[in-house]
Write a protein that holds these residues in place. Sequence first.
Motif: not given
Length: 217
Positions: A7-8, A32-36, A46-47, A71-72
């Motif tokens: 997520t940005e 499996e879900v990895f939340n970066y 900040s991304l 997404g954004c």
Amino acid sequence: MKIALITENSQAAKNSVIHEALTAVAEPLGHEVFNYGMYSAEDSASLTYVMNGLLTGILLNSKAADFVVTGCGTGMGSMLACNSMPGVFCGLVIDPTDAFLFAQINDGNAISMPYAKGFGWAAELNLQDCYRKLFDGESGLGYPKERAEIMRKNRGILKDLKAASCNDMLTVLKNVDQDLLRAAIAGERFADYFYANSQDEAISDYLKSVSAEAALA
């Protein structure tokens, strides 16, 4: 399948909503879900949507993830950034029909979604419906089914075209702005998730060296 969520910064406040919708669908299906992250608008790392693309390239080319959900605000910027990376085939998904057609026709490995435009009442239900179309059942079967073979052939041609027009991921990492790269991998849980799952030693070693340089600076 290992699914990475990125997520940005402009939509970071919605990370928990997106993550909950994704895990509610994906985990019961055995993924499996990895939340970066980003995890909140106040994150120290900040991304931007450009970093979303770079991080997507890192995760998919190293096989630390099999699929990336990002997404954004409109979904357009992250999609463009993702598709600039070698080996990444990212679709813009707004509704469940987009998700179904992308999975069955294009059989890509990343999606970008709009998390501001059109993101209103019951948005989390639309997210869940999209994720079901993506992750429940086999992808790449074609739609309509009688065109499945020509679609499969075209995916192979596109893959070859991308391989011919892009550098390999390690070359990208060495040539990209190193400050941008350091910022893209500075997330709170990046090291824990990535190095435990990466299957490309050369990419892992290079990113470790980049992080070490940042620590010494």
